[in-house]
Write a protein that holds these residues in place. Structure first.
Motif, mmCIF file in Angstrom:
data_model
loop_
_atom_site.group_PDB
_atom_site.id
_atom_site.type_symbol
_atom_site.label_atom_id
_atom_site.label_comp_id
_atom_site.label_asym_id
_atom_site.label_seq_id
_atom_site.Cartn_x
_atom_site.Cartn_y
_atom_site.Cartn_z
ATOM 1 N N THR A 114 -33.795 6.368 33.877
ATOM 2 C CA THR A 114 -33.170 5.050 33.811
ATOM 3 C C THR A 114 -33.986 4.142 32.891
ATOM 4 O OG1 THR A 114 -34.360 4.341 35.797
ATOM 5 C CG2 THR A 114 -32.140 5.200 36.110
ATOM 6 N N THR A 128 -37.039 0.537 39.708
ATOM 7 C CA THR A 128 -36.739 0.039 38.368
ATOM 8 C C THR A 128 -37.602 0.848 37.409
ATOM 9 O OG1 THR A 128 -38.456 -1.667 38.470
ATOM 10 C CG2 THR A 128 -36.223 -2.322 39.117
ATOM 11 N N ASP A 161 -38.862 0.678 33.344
ATOM 12 C CA ASP A 161 -38.926 -0.054 32.082
ATOM 13 C C ASP A 161 -40.092 0.530 31.289
ATOM 14 O OD1 ASP A 161 -39.959 -2.203 30.259
ATOM 15 O OD2 ASP A 161 -38.210 -3.256 31.060
ATOM 16 N N GLY A 197 -34.684 -0.216 31.661
ATOM 17 C CA GLY A 197 -34.762 -1.568 32.213
ATOM 18 C C GLY A 197 -33.404 -2.236 32.357
ATOM 19 N N ALA A 198 -32.490 -1.959 31.433
ATOM 20 C CA ALA A 198 -31.161 -2.578 31.488
ATOM 21 C C ALA A 198 -30.348 -2.112 32.689
ATOM 22 C CB ALA A 198 -30.402 -2.267 30.203
ATOM 23 N N ASP A 199 -30.724 -0.986 33.282
ATOM 24 C CA ASP A 199 -30.004 -0.485 34.455
ATOM 25 C C ASP A 199 -30.286 -1.326 35.698
ATOM 26 O OD1 ASP A 199 -28.915 1.610 32.990
ATOM 27 O OD2 ASP A 199 -30.553 2.974 33.488
ATOM 28 N N GLY A 200 -31.370 -2.090 35.679
ATOM 29 C CA GLY A 200 -31.731 -2.918 36.830
ATOM 30 C C GLY A 200 -32.298 -2.096 37.967
ATOM 31 N N GLN A 201 -32.204 -2.651 39.162
ATOM 32 C CA GLN A 201 -32.741 -1.973 40.342
ATOM 33 C C GLN A 201 -31.700 -1.000 40.887
ATOM 34 O OE1 GLN A 201 -34.105 -4.617 43.414
ATOM 35 N NE2 GLN A 201 -34.995 -2.974 44.613
ATOM 36 N N LEU A 202 -32.108 0.219 41.092
ATOM 37 C CA LEU A 202 -31.208 1.255 41.589
ATOM 38 C C LEU A 202 -31.709 1.780 42.925
ATOM 39 C CD1 LEU A 202 -30.729 3.107 38.201
ATOM 40 C CD2 LEU A 202 -29.126 1.556 39.291
#
Length: 153
Positions: A118, A137, A139, A120-125
């Motif tokens: 993943t 997260t 990044d 950084g643009a995916d956010g918290q998963l």
């Protein structure tokens, strides 16, 4: 007159086997208790890792981050916060230490691949596997950060 005793009459009298049975049971019980102590050398102090193996989060913290730079236990050892190293924030767990955490906690391969791929643009998963939930997260600058929580059973 009295009649003479016959030795044959005494030998036909039966004796109770109870004392011999009790002795045999005692010897077997004594063997069950003493033999493991003799074989084990009498050392009954548990290995430090054996005590923590019951708690995978504690095991991961001890095994994968001995310098205590990227792992933090909280919430009565139910929550493990993992801080991965990034390009701009190099303090944290290396990729090898992160792999150690995944292996120790039994994170499924598909989930660990998803976490590491993943951006950084995916956010918290979020994800889960038997006994645990995780939020993360990832990044490049900050690294892979995750919080693993052990489910209450």
């Amino acid at each position: 007159m009295t009649q003479p005793r016959h030795p044959a009459a005494e030998s036909t009298r039966k004796r109770s086997p109870l004392p011999w049975v009790l002795l045999a049971v005692f010897l077997v019980a004594l063997g069950v208790v003493l033999v493991p102590k003799l074989i084990g050398g009498g050392d009954e102090s548990p290995a430090p890792v054996a005590a923590s193996e019951a708690d995978p989060l504690l095991t991961a913290a001890d095994k994968c981050d001995p310098a205590k730079e990227g792992l933090k236990l909280s919430d009565k050892n139910r929550k493990l916060t993992v801080n991965g190293a990034g390009d701009k924030f190099p303090v944290g767990l290396s990729d090898a230490a992160m792999t150690c955490v995944f292996d120790t906690l039994g994170v499924p391969g598909a989930l660990s691949s998803r976490m590491t791929s993943t951006v950084g643009a995916d956010g918290q998963l979020e994800g889960e596997w038997p006994g645990f939930t995780v939020v993360w997260t990832n990044d490049n600058a900050k690294g892979l950060d995750l919080v693993v929580t052990r489910d209450e059973s």
